[in-house]
Scaffold this motif. Structure first.
Motif, PDB file in Angstrom:
ATOM      1  N   GLU A 180      16.727  68.576  41.812  1.00 23.32           N
ATOM      2  CA  GLU A 180      17.790  68.245  40.670  1.00 23.32           C
ATOM      3  C   GLU A 180      18.953  67.707  41.180  1.00 23.32           C
ATOM      4  O   GLU A 180      19.268  66.573  40.823  1.00 23.32           O
ATOM      5  CB  GLU A 180      17.993  69.568  40.209  1.00 23.32           C
ATOM      6  CG  GLU A 180      18.744  69.313  38.616  1.00 23.32           C
ATOM      7  CD  GLU A 180      19.449  70.574  37.936  1.00 23.32           C
ATOM      8  OE1 GLU A 180      19.486  70.591  37.122  1.00 23.32           O
ATOM      9  OE2 GLU A 180      19.124  71.687  38.507  1.00 23.32           O
ATOM     10  N   GLU A 181      19.610  67.881  42.338  1.00 17.94           N
ATOM     11  CA  GLU A 181      20.529  67.373  43.000  1.00 17.94           C
ATOM     12  C   GLU A 181      20.388  65.920  43.447  1.00 17.94           C
ATOM     13  O   GLU A 181      21.021  64.826  43.222  1.00 17.94           O
ATOM     14  CB  GLU A 181      21.139  68.058  44.140  1.00 17.94           C
ATOM     15  CG  GLU A 181      21.670  69.372  43.844  1.00 17.94           C
ATOM     16  CD  GLU A 181      23.159  69.208  42.875  1.00 17.94           C
ATOM     17  OE1 GLU A 181      23.775  68.265  43.027  1.00 17.94           O
ATOM     18  OE2 GLU A 181      23.066  69.917  41.921  1.00 17.94           O
ATOM     19  N   LYS A 184      20.115  63.985  40.041  1.00 20.38           N
ATOM     20  CA  LYS A 184      21.505  63.664  39.742  1.00 20.38           C
ATOM     21  C   LYS A 184      22.101  62.254  40.502  1.00 20.38           C
ATOM     22  O   LYS A 184      22.839  61.425  39.667  1.00 20.38           O
ATOM     23  CB  LYS A 184      22.300  64.775  39.676  1.00 20.38           C
ATOM     24  CG  LYS A 184      21.856  65.893  38.623  1.00 20.38           C
ATOM     25  CD  LYS A 184      22.674  67.216  38.977  1.00 20.38           C
ATOM     26  CE  LYS A 184      22.453  68.156  37.679  1.00 20.38           C
ATOM     27  NZ  LYS A 184      23.430  69.484  38.164  1.00 20.38           N
ATOM     28  N   ALA A 188      22.548  58.712  38.394  1.00 24.94           N
ATOM     29  CA  ALA A 188      23.916  59.179  37.743  1.00 24.94           C
ATOM     30  C   ALA A 188      24.445  58.095  36.953  1.00 24.94           C
ATOM     31  O   ALA A 188      25.157  58.293  36.102  1.00 24.94           O
ATOM     32  CB  ALA A 188      24.904  59.520  39.009  1.00 24.94           C
ATOM     33  N   THR A 191      22.443  58.793  33.261  1.00 24.11           N
ATOM     34  CA  THR A 191      22.712  59.804  32.371  1.00 24.11           C
ATOM     35  C   THR A 191      24.079  59.850  31.819  1.00 24.11           C
ATOM     36  O   THR A 191      25.134  59.600  32.117  1.00 24.11           O
ATOM     37  CB  THR A 191      22.472  61.148  33.202  1.00 24.11           C
ATOM     38  OG1 THR A 191      23.351  61.000  34.431  1.00 24.11           O
ATOM     39  CG2 THR A 191      20.946  61.672  33.773  1.00 24.11           C
TER      40      THR A 191
END
Length: 227
Positions: A180-181, A184, A188, A191
């Motif tokens: 998930e990191e 992200k 980035a 999103t």
């Protein structure tokens, strides 16, 4: 051969390029893309094969008497009759054990568009084989999903539809946080931002197990043109 009707951004869009780097493959050219994203190897095999996309009408064999050329012509005509629209906000989501880019909240225009695609192109779909039905039913479908599968060839249509642009296969629970990191960071720039839905794409799998590739991409009509 199987065909599918998907949404995918344009070949040179930043989102397409970021997804190709993450998945390690460009669905427009079929070429491998060197990726420096650590930790994704082995988790992206399935989405790499299907190419970065959001499903509108899931992969299907062509019905008797229907050709790929006819499907592409129908896609072009359909796209020319529909206006572009925008998903207000894109988010990173977890659907069961995999990650995908999803609308941050329900988008009625997107759901209606997907339903129209499913209905409009149904004459191009060959009936599912018993083997296909058996494979789909391994997913523990609800009675409604099973009925949709039998009627439309896919259980996740209409009220069961959830638009998603898949980024991983099944992620082991112990890797959820790390993956998930990574996602992200890698996505980035996209999103929390809108996603223009500006085209309908025809993807093709030339033989069983082959990677799906963009056959053609047909632009929807801009609102300004429609006026």
């Amino acid at each position: 051969m199987r065909a599918a009707l998907y949404f995918t951004p344009s070949r040179d869009s930043d989102l397409t390029l970021a997804a190709a780097e993450w998945l390690g493959r460009d669905p427009f050219t079929g070429e491998s893309v060197v990726s420096d994203v650590s930790g994704s190897d082995g988790l992206v095999d399935a989405p790499r094969r299907y190419g970065f996309h959001g499903t509108l009408k899931a992969p299907f064999a062509l019905a008797d008497g229907k050709s790929l050329e006819q499907l592409e012509q129908a896609a072009a005509e359909f796209a020319a009759s529909r206006c572009r629209f925008t998903v207000p906000e894109l988010a990173l989501g977890r659907l069961g054990s995999f990650f995908a880019l999803v609308p941050a909240r329900p988008c009625d225009a997107l759901n209606a568009f997907a339903g129209d695609v499913v209905r409009h192109f149904e004459p191009f779909r060959a009936p599912l084989s018993d083997k296909d039905l058996e494979r789909r039913r391994k997913s523990r479908l609800s009675p409604r999903q099973d009925a949709l599968l039998c009627e439309w060839g896919y259980p996740y249509v209409f009220e069961e539809f959830r638009f998603h642009m898949t980024l991983t296969g099944s992620v082991p629970a112990e890797q959820f946080d790390d993956v998930e990191e990574l996602l992200k960071t890698s996505f980035a720039a996209f999103t929390g931002k809108p996603l223009p839905i500006d085209a309908l794409a025809v993807f093709v799998e030339t033989e069983p197990g082959a990677a799906f590739q963009v056959q053609s991409r047909h632009l929807l009509v801009s609102a300004e043109t429609e006026e």
